[in-house]
Enzyme design. Structure first.
Site, mmCIF file in Angstrom:
data_model
loop_
_atom_site.group_PDB
_atom_site.id
_atom_site.type_symbol
_atom_site.label_atom_id
_atom_site.label_comp_id
_atom_site.label_asym_id
_atom_site.label_seq_id
_atom_site.Cartn_x
_atom_site.Cartn_y
_atom_site.Cartn_z
ATOM 1 N N HIS A 101 -1.848 -1.016 -4.946
ATOM 2 C CA HIS A 101 -3.278 -0.975 -5.264
ATOM 3 C C HIS A 101 -3.738 0.468 -5.278
ATOM 4 C CE1 HIS A 101 -4.917 -0.898 -0.826
ATOM 5 N NE2 HIS A 101 -3.827 -0.183 -0.954
ATOM 6 N N SER A 152 0.827 -1.184 0.000
ATOM 7 C CA SER A 152 0.000 0.000 0.000
ATOM 8 C C SER A 152 0.877 1.256 0.000
ATOM 9 C CB SER A 152 -0.925 -0.064 1.225
ATOM 10 O OG SER A 152 -2.109 0.616 1.018
#
Length: 257
Positions: free
Chosen positions: A115, A92
């Site tokens: 992501h 992340s």
């Protein structure tokens, strides 16, 4: 790993070299000793003074997108040579921070996850549309960080990887251009809280089957990795902070990446 290491620790190894350990969640406001805030990060960088090289060790499942971008920019703007080491996990927003390195290393058994950013919020239709626009902007900032390092990737391929929530092994990250060199495997467990784990959609099977191991480090490894944090708050202050934290959680306005 040094026995006196804490989850977030910065040490000056020599007059010209320093090291940073990001072994926790990236946050806007620090609640736990393992949390890494942009404010604490800047203070520690300033305390280093004039160093020519910084080693940054990462084992984090991510957290607050704005704090992460601030840390990324601090490292990119620093005049020292920045070496990034993905010790176990850079997921992340922690993967964006990893892109700040002049040289990026991954241990053979570590993982890099990218992501699109997400948010939990509430509001009317106009406010929700504005929130979606904000997410587009934060994604664009993160994508610039990825593409500035992984020059082999097209914007289209990167977008496909982000939408799919892509978990990369060290070999895959090297192939895509996210890292520069692969190091030997190590024994450090991936730092990922159960809360963060629930938010990810495609956690690799190797992690999913061993979730207890990665969310609860056994005592032997913990002693080898970190010192027991010293008690610095009174019970009254702890209770007050917990009440504020629960109140914030009840609003469901949290921005993570």
């Amino acid at each position: 790993m040094k026995s006196d290491q804490t989850y977030f620790q910065m040490n000056k190894k020599a007059n010209n070299k320093a090291e940073i350990y990001i072994y926790g969640d990236i946050v806007s406001s620090k609640w736990d000793d393992s949390d890494v805030s942009a404010t604490d990060f800047k203070k520690a960088l300033d305390d280093f003074g004039d160093v020519s090289e910084i080693d940054v060790h990462i084992n984090s499942s991510g957290g607050n997108v704005f704090a992460g971008h601030a840390i990324y920019n601090m490292l990119k703007m620093h005049k020292a040579k920045v070496n990034i080491y993905v010790d176990a996990l850079a997921a992340s927003i922690a993967s964006v921070i990893a892109m700040s390195g002049d040289t990026i290393f991954m241990h053979k058994n570590s993982l890099l996850m990218i992501h699109n950013s997400w948010i939990m919020t509430m509001g009317n239709a106009k406010q929700l549309r504005e929130t979606a626009d904000l997410l587009d902007k934060t994604d664009k900032a993160s994508n610039t960080s990825y593409l500035s390092k992984a020059k082999k990737l097209s914007e289209e391929e990167l977008q496909q990887m982000l939408e799919a929530e892509t978990w990369l092994t060290a070999d895959e990250a090297l192939e895509k251009g996210f890292v520069d060199e692969i190091l030997e495997a190590n024994e450090i467990a991936a730092s990922i809280s159960k809360e963060q784990y629930k938010l990810f959609r495609h956690v690799p099977e190797s992690i999913e089957q061993d979730v207890d191991k990665i969310t609860t480090i056994d005592d032997a490894k913990k002693n080898a990795m970190v010192e027991t944090p010293k008690e610095t708050m009174s019970k009254e202050e702890k209770d007050a902070r917990e009440k504020i934290k629960k109140s914030c959680e009840s609003l469901k306005i949290i921005m993570n990446f």
